[in-house]
Design a protein around this motif. Sequence first.
Motif, PDB file in Angstrom:
ATOM      1  N   MET A   1       0.828  -1.212   0.000  1.00 37.32           N
ATOM      2  CA  MET A   1       0.000   0.000   0.000  1.00 37.32           C
ATOM      3  C   MET A   1       0.862   1.262   0.000  1.00 37.32           C
ATOM      4  SD  MET A   1      -3.096   1.004  -0.146  1.00 37.32           S
ATOM      5  CE  MET A   1      -3.970   2.543   0.007  1.00 37.32           C
ATOM      6  N   THR A   2       1.957   1.213   0.792  1.00 39.72           N
ATOM      7  CA  THR A   2       2.845   2.380   0.855  1.00 39.72           C
ATOM      8  C   THR A   2       3.466   2.671  -0.505  1.00 39.72           C
ATOM      9  OG1 THR A   2       3.349   1.865   3.167  1.00 39.72           O
ATOM     10  CG2 THR A   2       4.840   3.364   2.026  1.00 39.72           C
ATOM     11  N   ARG A   3       3.881   1.578  -1.176  1.00 40.42           N
ATOM     12  CA  ARG A   3       4.476   1.749  -2.504  1.00 40.42           C
ATOM     13  C   ARG A   3       3.463   2.347  -3.467  1.00 40.42           C
ATOM     14  NH1 ARG A   3       4.952  -1.280  -7.177  1.00 40.42           N
ATOM     15  NH2 ARG A   3       6.917  -0.990  -8.322  1.00 40.42           N
ATOM     16  N   PHE A   4       2.206   1.903  -3.365  1.00 39.21           N
ATOM     17  CA  PHE A   4       1.150   2.429  -4.228  1.00 39.21           C
ATOM     18  C   PHE A   4       0.956   3.932  -3.997  1.00 39.21           C
ATOM     19  CE2 PHE A   4      -3.360   3.608  -4.559  1.00 39.21           C
ATOM     20  CZ  PHE A   4      -3.574   3.392  -5.907  1.00 39.21           C
ATOM     21  N   LEU A   5       0.930   4.347  -2.714  1.00 32.78           N
ATOM     22  CA  LEU A   5       0.738   5.761  -2.403  1.00 32.78           C
ATOM     23  C   LEU A   5       1.897   6.602  -2.943  1.00 32.78           C
ATOM     24  CD1 LEU A   5      -0.600   5.569   1.265  1.00 32.78           C
ATOM     25  CD2 LEU A   5      -1.884   6.130  -0.802  1.00 32.78           C
ATOM     26  N   VAL A   6       3.122   6.096  -2.780  1.00 35.58           N
ATOM     27  CA  VAL A   6       4.288   6.844  -3.262  1.00 35.58           C
ATOM     28  C   VAL A   6       4.232   6.995  -4.781  1.00 35.58           C
ATOM     29  CG1 VAL A   6       6.802   6.788  -3.504  1.00 35.58           C
ATOM     30  CG2 VAL A   6       5.747   6.195  -1.315  1.00 35.58           C
ATOM     31  N   VAL A   7       3.890   5.890  -5.468  1.00 38.41           N
ATOM     32  CA  VAL A   7       3.819   5.932  -6.937  1.00 38.41           C
ATOM     33  C   VAL A   7       2.734   6.898  -7.392  1.00 38.41           C
ATOM     34  CG1 VAL A   7       3.244   4.575  -8.993  1.00 38.41           C
ATOM     35  CG2 VAL A   7       4.752   3.621  -7.251  1.00 38.41           C
ATOM     36  N   ARG A   8       1.557   6.870  -6.734  1.00 37.62           N
ATOM     37  CA  ARG A   8       0.460   7.760  -7.136  1.00 37.62           C
ATOM     38  C   ARG A   8       0.820   9.227  -6.905  1.00 37.62           C
ATOM     39  NH1 ARG A   8      -1.792   7.919 -10.409  1.00 37.62           N
ATOM     40  NH2 ARG A   8      -3.781   8.813  -9.796  1.00 37.62           N
ATOM     41  N   LEU A   9       1.497   9.505  -5.780  1.00 41.29           N
ATOM     42  CA  LEU A   9       1.883  10.891  -5.506  1.00 41.29           C
ATOM     43  C   LEU A   9       2.947  11.368  -6.488  1.00 41.29           C
ATOM     44  CD1 LEU A   9       1.943  10.891  -1.584  1.00 41.29           C
ATOM     45  CD2 LEU A   9       0.236  11.896  -3.110  1.00 41.29           C
ATOM     46  N   LEU A  10       3.885  10.473  -6.856  1.00 38.62           N
ATOM     47  CA  LEU A  10       4.879  10.845  -7.872  1.00 38.62           C
ATOM     48  C   LEU A  10       4.207  11.086  -9.224  1.00 38.62           C
ATOM     49  CD1 LEU A  10       7.864   8.449  -7.003  1.00 38.62           C
ATOM     50  CD2 LEU A  10       7.731  10.927  -6.649  1.00 38.62           C
ATOM     51  N   ASN A  11       3.240  10.241  -9.565  1.00 37.09           N
ATOM     52  CA  ASN A  11       2.505  10.445 -10.819  1.00 37.09           C
ATOM     53  C   ASN A  11       1.751  11.779 -10.802  1.00 37.09           C
ATOM     54  OD1 ASN A  11       3.358   8.028 -11.878  1.00 37.09           O
ATOM     55  ND2 ASN A  11       1.536   6.885 -11.240  1.00 37.09           N
ATOM     56  N   LEU A  12       1.179  12.109  -9.632  1.00 40.54           N
ATOM     57  CA  LEU A  12       0.477  13.391  -9.519  1.00 40.54           C
ATOM     58  C   LEU A  12       1.435  14.556  -9.727  1.00 40.54           C
ATOM     59  CD1 LEU A  12      -1.948  15.181  -8.713  1.00 40.54           C
ATOM     60  CD2 LEU A  12      -1.299  14.834  -6.326  1.00 40.54           C
ATOM     61  N   LEU A  13       2.605  14.471  -9.095  1.00 43.87           N
ATOM     62  CA  LEU A  13       3.595  15.541  -9.240  1.00 43.87           C
ATOM     63  C   LEU A  13       4.064  15.656 -10.686  1.00 43.87           C
ATOM     64  CD1 LEU A  13       5.331  17.664  -7.834  1.00 43.87           C
ATOM     65  CD2 LEU A  13       7.037  15.887  -7.393  1.00 43.87           C
ATOM     66  N   LEU A  14       4.321  14.495 -11.329  1.00 48.87           N
ATOM     67  CA  LEU A  14       4.750  14.506 -12.723  1.00 48.87           C
ATOM     68  C   LEU A  14       3.651  15.088 -13.621  1.00 48.87           C
ATOM     69  CD1 LEU A  14       6.805  13.698 -14.885  1.00 48.87           C
ATOM     70  CD2 LEU A  14       5.738  11.426 -14.959  1.00 48.87           C
ATOM     71  N   LEU A  16       1.422  17.307 -12.808  1.00 48.66           N
ATOM     72  CA  LEU A  16       1.370  18.760 -12.625  1.00 48.66           C
ATOM     73  C   LEU A  16       2.505  19.455 -13.367  1.00 48.66           C
ATOM     74  CD1 LEU A  16       0.452  18.939  -8.822  1.00 48.66           C
ATOM     75  CD2 LEU A  16      -0.993  19.558 -10.763  1.00 48.66           C
ATOM     76  N   VAL A  17       3.697  18.840 -13.346  1.00 47.89           N
ATOM     77  CA  VAL A  17       4.841  19.442 -14.051  1.00 47.89           C
ATOM     78  C   VAL A  17       4.571  19.468 -15.555  1.00 47.89           C
ATOM     79  CG1 VAL A  17       7.275  19.137 -14.630  1.00 47.89           C
ATOM     80  CG2 VAL A  17       6.509  18.820 -12.274  1.00 47.89           C
ATOM     81  N   VAL A  18       4.097  18.336 -16.095  1.00 44.49           N
ATOM     82  CA  VAL A  18       3.812  18.273 -17.536  1.00 44.49           C
ATOM     83  C   VAL A  18       2.694  19.251 -17.900  1.00 44.49           C
ATOM     84  CG1 VAL A  18       2.937  16.782 -19.377  1.00 44.49           C
ATOM     85  CG2 VAL A  18       4.607  15.894 -17.747  1.00 44.49           C
ATOM     86  N   ALA A  19       1.657  19.300 -17.061  1.00 49.92           N
ATOM     87  CA  ALA A  19       0.537  20.207 -17.345  1.00 49.92           C
ATOM     88  C   ALA A  19       0.997  21.657 -17.341  1.00 49.92           C
ATOM     89  CB  ALA A  19      -0.561  20.001 -16.308  1.00 49.92           C
ATOM     90  N   SER A  20       1.854  22.026 -16.380  1.00 44.87           N
ATOM     91  CA  SER A  20       2.328  23.415 -16.329  1.00 44.87           C
ATOM     92  C   SER A  20       3.123  23.776 -17.574  1.00 44.87           C
ATOM     93  CB  SER A  20       3.177  23.630 -15.072  1.00 44.87           C
ATOM     94  OG  SER A  20       4.390  22.901 -15.148  1.00 44.87           O
ATOM     95  N   ALA A  21       3.974  22.839 -18.045  1.00 38.83           N
ATOM     96  CA  ALA A  21       4.771  23.109 -19.245  1.00 38.83           C
ATOM     97  C   ALA A  21       3.878  23.236 -20.480  1.00 38.83           C
ATOM     98  CB  ALA A  21       5.800  21.995 -19.442  1.00 38.83           C
ATOM     99  N   VAL A  22       2.910  22.330 -20.616  1.00 37.54           N
ATOM    100  CA  VAL A  22       2.015  22.361 -21.787  1.00 37.54           C
ATOM    101  C   VAL A  22       1.180  23.642 -21.779  1.00 37.54           C
ATOM    102  CG1 VAL A  22       0.023  21.245 -22.859  1.00 37.54           C
ATOM    103  CG2 VAL A  22       1.926  19.861 -22.013  1.00 37.54           C
ATOM    104  N   ILE A  23       0.649  24.014 -20.602  1.00 35.62           N
ATOM    105  CA  ILE A  23      -0.162  25.238 -20.508  1.00 35.62           C
ATOM    106  C   ILE A  23       0.672  26.462 -20.866  1.00 35.62           C
ATOM    107  CG2 ILE A  23      -1.362  26.751 -18.875  1.00 35.62           C
ATOM    108  CD1 ILE A  23      -2.175  24.169 -17.354  1.00 35.62           C
TER     109      ILE A  23
END
Length: 322
Positions: A1-14, A16-23
């Motif tokens: 479960m911990t690994r899942f949370l870490v992966v999901r939070l990293l995906n969320l951060l990634l 946001l970074v991609v969205a900011s660049a595209v915008i």
Amino acid sequence: MTRFLVVRLLNLLLGLVVASAVIFVTLRILPGDVAAVIAGSQASPARVEAIRESLGLNRPLLVQYWDWVAGLFRLDLGNSVVTGTPVAAEITQKMQVTLPLAGLSLLIGGLIAFPLGILAAIWNRRVLGRLITVVSITAAAVPVVWGGLMLIAIFSGWLGVLPSQGFPIDGWSDPARAFRSLLLPALTIGLIEGAVLLRFVRSATLSALGADHVRTAAARGLTKTKALITHGLPVVGLSLVSILGLQVAALVVGAVVVEQLFNLPGIGRMLVVDVGNRDLSKVQSEILVITAIILVVGTLIDIAHRIIDPRQLQAEAEAGRS
């Protein structure tokens, strides 16, 4: 479960970074010049260039992007290049209209979709079940603008029980008045989104009715309805949690249109005005905030789905043992 949370939070951060660049890049390659808008149609090229330099628009795009992102880490969304006001303060103020509107719309849609969708599945071969299905298909095809105009004609023009335009200037200081101002716009979005959700609920309930464990429960003496409620609806609920995440984006799009139609001072209406003014610093922050809300809600729904779905936890446990 911990690994899942870490992966999901990293995906969320990634994300946001991609969205900011595209915008950022997309807004910079669109035609139009905010310096020319501020200077006016009669301004000389030297005056336009001076405004562009004062706003920092002649700096390299990478420098402009880095300044914007660095400000985001400090919760500083910058200032409007047209009015000079802080963008974060304006977005916070507009969210006091948009977020309650979206929440109320989702509540109305859910209250329509879940009971009627389940009844439409249980009464699948009856006239009433088919009538619910036909009405939901028709309602889901109605454009938001047309649906809003119809509700204005009925509840404001004919019955005169709800306001058709505006929001109190003093905001939520009078909660009852503010709620009445949002009720008709929320009904517009909620009825249409509820019709869309109803079809998913009906489909998921029909699948549950045909599932082996529900049929076995019915064969052991439970009624069809009781077997569905006891053994089928938990699975239906899990399926719909994921769909609700997707509907958040539709709610945001609906809010942009409805705020224009009902003259509500929300973030959607502000976004349309700022796009017309070429106020890029506000537009990029507004779009990023909306994108961030959608991504965060999607992440929270993924986490909730993971926690409450026993099948995923069991699969994770089996993968850990192998």
